[in-house]
Design a protein around this motif. Sequence first.
Motif, PDB file in Angstrom:
ATOM      1  N   SER A 183      -5.762   0.153  -0.221  1.00  0.00           N
ATOM      2  CA  SER A 183      -6.184  -0.148   1.157  1.00  0.00           C
ATOM      3  C   SER A 183      -6.985  -1.442   1.217  1.00  0.00           C
ATOM      4  O   SER A 183      -6.803  -2.261   2.131  1.00  0.00           O
ATOM      5  N   ILE A 184      -7.866  -1.654   0.217  1.00  0.00           N
ATOM      6  CA  ILE A 184      -8.643  -2.901   0.178  1.00  0.00           C
ATOM      7  C   ILE A 184      -7.714  -4.095  -0.024  1.00  0.00           C
ATOM      8  O   ILE A 184      -7.840  -5.130   0.648  1.00  0.00           O
ATOM      9  N   SER A 185      -6.761  -3.948  -0.952  1.00  0.00           N
ATOM     10  CA  SER A 185      -5.807  -5.031  -1.191  1.00  0.00           C
ATOM     11  C   SER A 185      -4.970  -5.309   0.050  1.00  0.00           C
ATOM     12  O   SER A 185      -4.688  -6.472   0.382  1.00  0.00           O
ATOM     13  N   SER A 186      -4.589  -4.233   0.735  1.00  0.00           N
ATOM     14  CA  SER A 186      -3.784  -4.394   1.943  1.00  0.00           C
ATOM     15  C   SER A 186      -4.571  -5.110   3.034  1.00  0.00           C
ATOM     16  O   SER A 186      -4.035  -5.975   3.742  1.00  0.00           O
ATOM     17  N   GLU A 187      -5.871  -4.767   3.159  1.00  0.00           N
ATOM     18  CA  GLU A 187      -6.713  -5.418   4.169  1.00  0.00           C
ATOM     19  C   GLU A 187      -6.875  -6.904   3.861  1.00  0.00           C
ATOM     20  O   GLU A 187      -6.800  -7.749   4.761  1.00  0.00           O
ATOM     21  N   LYS A 188      -7.095  -7.222   2.568  1.00  0.00           N
ATOM     22  CA  LYS A 188      -7.236  -8.625   2.191  1.00  0.00           C
ATOM     23  C   LYS A 188      -5.937  -9.380   2.435  1.00  0.00           C
ATOM     24  O   LYS A 188      -5.951 -10.515   2.923  1.00  0.00           O
ATOM     25  N   LYS A 218     -15.386   5.698   3.195  1.00  0.00           N
ATOM     26  CA  LYS A 218     -14.621   6.205   2.061  1.00  0.00           C
ATOM     27  C   LYS A 218     -15.163   7.528   1.516  1.00  0.00           C
ATOM     28  O   LYS A 218     -14.382   8.415   1.144  1.00  0.00           O
ATOM     29  N   ASP A 240     -13.370   5.998   8.866  1.00  0.00           N
ATOM     30  CA  ASP A 240     -13.407   4.662   8.277  1.00  0.00           C
ATOM     31  C   ASP A 240     -14.126   4.650   6.924  1.00  0.00           C
ATOM     32  O   ASP A 240     -13.753   3.887   6.035  1.00  0.00           O
ATOM     33  N   MET A 295       0.828  -1.204   0.000  1.00  0.00           N
ATOM     34  CA  MET A 295       0.000   0.000   0.000  1.00  0.00           C
ATOM     35  C   MET A 295       0.863   1.254   0.000  1.00  0.00           C
ATOM     36  O   MET A 295       0.655   2.180  -0.796  1.00  0.00           O
ATOM     37  N   GLU A 343      -3.599  -8.634   4.593  1.00  0.00           N
ATOM     38  CA  GLU A 343      -3.408  -8.788   6.040  1.00  0.00           C
ATOM     39  C   GLU A 343      -4.307  -9.878   6.597  1.00  0.00           C
ATOM     40  O   GLU A 343      -3.893 -10.676   7.448  1.00  0.00           O
ATOM     41  N   LYS A 344      -5.557  -9.934   6.085  1.00  0.00           N
ATOM     42  CA  LYS A 344      -6.484 -10.963   6.538  1.00  0.00           C
ATOM     43  C   LYS A 344      -5.983 -12.353   6.138  1.00  0.00           C
ATOM     44  O   LYS A 344      -6.032 -13.298   6.945  1.00  0.00           O
ATOM     45  N   SER A 400      -7.980   3.790  -2.257  1.00  0.00           N
ATOM     46  CA  SER A 400      -9.029   2.819  -1.930  1.00  0.00           C
ATOM     47  C   SER A 400      -8.634   1.419  -2.379  1.00  0.00           C
ATOM     48  O   SER A 400      -8.774   0.443  -1.628  1.00  0.00           O
TER      49      SER A 400
END
Length: 368
Positions: free
Chosen positions: A132-137, A95, A93, A1, A139-140, A129
């Motif tokens: 951040s979504i890719s980073s959250e996935k 967008k 939080d 990210m 990390e998950k 965006s």
Amino acid sequence: MDFWILFTKLLLIIFIAFNFVQANISDIAWIVLALLLYFSVNITKHIFKVNLATVILLLLSMGISVVSYNLLHPLFSLLLPMSIVELAAKFIDKKIPILILSLIPILYLHELIQPIYGLVAIFGFMIFSITSISSEKLEKNEMQIDTMRKSLQKLTKNINENTEYIRQSEYTFKLEERNRISQEIHDKIGHSLTGALFQMEAAKRLMESDTQKATELLQNAINISKDGIENIRMTLKNMKPPTEQVGIHRMKLLMDEFNTKEQIKALLTYEGNLEIITPIQWKIIHENVTEALTNAMKHSRATQISVEMIILNKMIRVEIKDNGLGTDLIKKGLGIIGMEERTASLNGKIIVDSSHGFSVTTLLPIQS
């Protein structure tokens, strides 16, 4: 990210620098200094992981953009949206409010710069965006992988502990069984042989002086020896497991080993009186089932194999059937021919069918 955000800012700096070079601006030194300061602050921000330091550096980055916009050139306003998006994301939080905040400065900009500022703000928001979504996935997924790794380690540890427990249990059982057999031989057979030996020693001493008494002692020794031999025979008989237990145990072990090593699921069912199956019949059944399982694994493309043993009034029927492709033309290879020869040695018969999957049935007559 962080990489993509920094890369986007670098593209904006290159775009602004290219426009300045094309315009031949006189105070280029101050512009270069402002761009270097902006880039240095953002590089430093990505080095620090402390949240407060990141906020301070983002505010400094925004300050450099605003000051450079007012004192040097309006194009410096294009560096503002990404910093606003990054800063707002630390406290908001959702967008949409972040996008609105990044677009607010457009109201105070020069009319000529407003369209390109709006495009940069929207583009920067989209980049942020997506990353951040890719980073959250990511990390998950990393958390799930870490959890699975811990579970795998725990399961491996449990398996090792259980394996060690089973090994120790088997060893303990063997020691207990050896101790029981030793005690039984000592208590029954040992006493009998010792008694017979005493009787024979006494008979030897009385052989010349009292023949009748010596004869009685010898007969007692013979009777005691017979009892001892019978005890030995009964002990060995009790120690030896019944044939049907050995046979069905080998079959279950074969199925367990097959299910462990292969992807195909194998299921064993049996009914009837297993005691009437002789050792040689068990041997042929075991070899035929092994051969059929091997053939099914190699050629059938099946997902399941069933092994059914039925003991009828005059016949033992063992069917190995899979749910694979089957074949229109059955070619008897060495495997099936070997099964037929083994079965024929006991006056049995092999039936092969491929109408629904593939099945091999072994028929053995019950020996009366």
